[in-house]
Design an enzyme around this catalytic site. Structure first.
Site, short mmCIF file in Angstrom:
data_model
loop_
_atom_site.label_atom_id
_atom_site.label_comp_id
_atom_site.label_asym_id
_atom_site.label_seq_id
_atom_site.Cartn_x
_atom_site.Cartn_y
_atom_site.Cartn_z
N ASP A 10 0.87 -1.17 0.00
CA ASP A 10 0.00 0.00 0.00
C ASP A 10 0.92 1.24 0.00
O ASP A 10 2.12 1.12 0.27
CB ASP A 10 -0.86 -0.03 1.27
CG ASP A 10 -1.58 1.27 1.52
OD1 ASP A 10 -2.24 1.76 0.58
OD2 ASP A 10 -1.49 1.81 2.64
N ASP A 12 -0.32 5.09 0.85
CA ASP A 12 -0.65 6.10 1.85
C ASP A 12 -0.68 5.49 3.24
O ASP A 12 -1.44 4.56 3.51
CB ASP A 12 -2.01 6.74 1.53
CG ASP A 12 -1.94 7.52 0.22
OD1 ASP A 12 -1.11 8.43 0.14
OD2 ASP A 12 -2.69 7.18 -0.71
#
Ligand code: XBP
Ligand code: MG
Length: 253
Positions: A10, A12
């Site tokens: 991922d 953010d």
């Protein structure tokens, strides 16, 4: 027993703490630029983060917090333009060097590449935000370290739906049983787990109270030599940073 072939990250909150001082600030600058008197403070933004995706977050904010707002004739176009402005502000912030990578990220990416592991990205954010973050922190050549940058609107449903991780797996021609995912949030973990991926979670200020049932391990950070991680849930054995050795051990457990 499958062999570990790839790590899927991922962005953010996981690669970098982008939300509070990056995305939130960029949204507020876009609102000011559009002469809207909306301002998302740190706490309000924490509530809004339950909705993944910037355009979706703006829409939710209008519906939930601005019921009296005079929605323009073309609401989708209005949100799209506002969000494009937000992306310009966000990219500018990244270029200014405002957002560093989280501890241990660069170390782990290098170690994984040296060990022959493939790298992928599965994120809700806009593709341009990912390539700009990589360029600003690791140099533009780092974009090629990733076999796939799965981002934003390429899938119909954003996290917590599994779509974006499934898309990344398809592009990499890998099964979930051959990969380890890295996430920072409950929505992210729901997405990776539903895609069938074992997942290492590193929490941040916004996600430390999220639920992480089913994670391979939950840590406060990946750790660096001389700056160990703290284990929030799970068993790290005698490891004090996340390296290929610990990842393989968690993968095989
Ligand atoms: C990240 C997001 C994104 C960013 C904003 O979630 O929810 O919406 O906050 O990006 P995750 P855009 O880390 O789970 O992928 O404004 O470009 O959508
Ligand atoms: Mg995240």
């Amino acid at each position: 027993m499958h062999q570990l072939k790839a790590l899927i990250f991922d962005v953010d909150g996981t690669l970098a703490d982008t939300e509070r001082d990056g995305h939130r600030v960029a949204f507020n600058r876009a609102f000011a630029g559009a002469k809207l008197d909306w301002s998302w403070d740190v706490e309000t933004y924490g509530v809004l983060l339950q909705v993944t995706g910037g355009k979706e977050r703006i829409r939710y904010f209008i519906e939930r917090f601005q019921p009296a707002f005079n929605v323009p004739a073309d609401p989708d176009g209005f949100i799209r333009e506002l969000h494009q402005s937000k992306t310009r502000h966000y990219v500018e912030l990244l270029h200014s060097g405002a957002i560093p990578l989280r501890p241990g990220v660069e170390r782990l990416l290098n170690e994984a590449r040296s060990a022959g592991l493939r790298l992928g990205i599965a994120t809700t954010t806009t593709p341009e935000n990912v390539t700009t973050l990589l360029t600003a922190t690791l140099g533009s050549q780092s974009i090629d370290w990733f076999d796939v940058i799965a981002a934003g609107d390429v899938v119909p449903e954003k996290k917590p739906a599994p779509d974006i991780f499934l898309y990344a797996l398809r592009e990499m021609h890998l099964s979930p049983a051959e990969c380890m995912a890295f996430e920072d949030s409950e929505n992210g973990l729901l997405s990776s787990i539903q895609a069938g991926l074992k997942t290492i979670v590193t929490v941040n200020g916004y996600t430390r109270n999220d639920k992480f049932d089913g994670a391979a391990i939950v840590l406060d950070q990946l750790g660096e030599p001389g700056s160990a991680f703290n284990v929030i849930a799970g068993n790290a054995g005698n490891a004090n940073l996340v390296g290929v050795q610990l990842i393989k051990r968690l993968f095989e457990t």
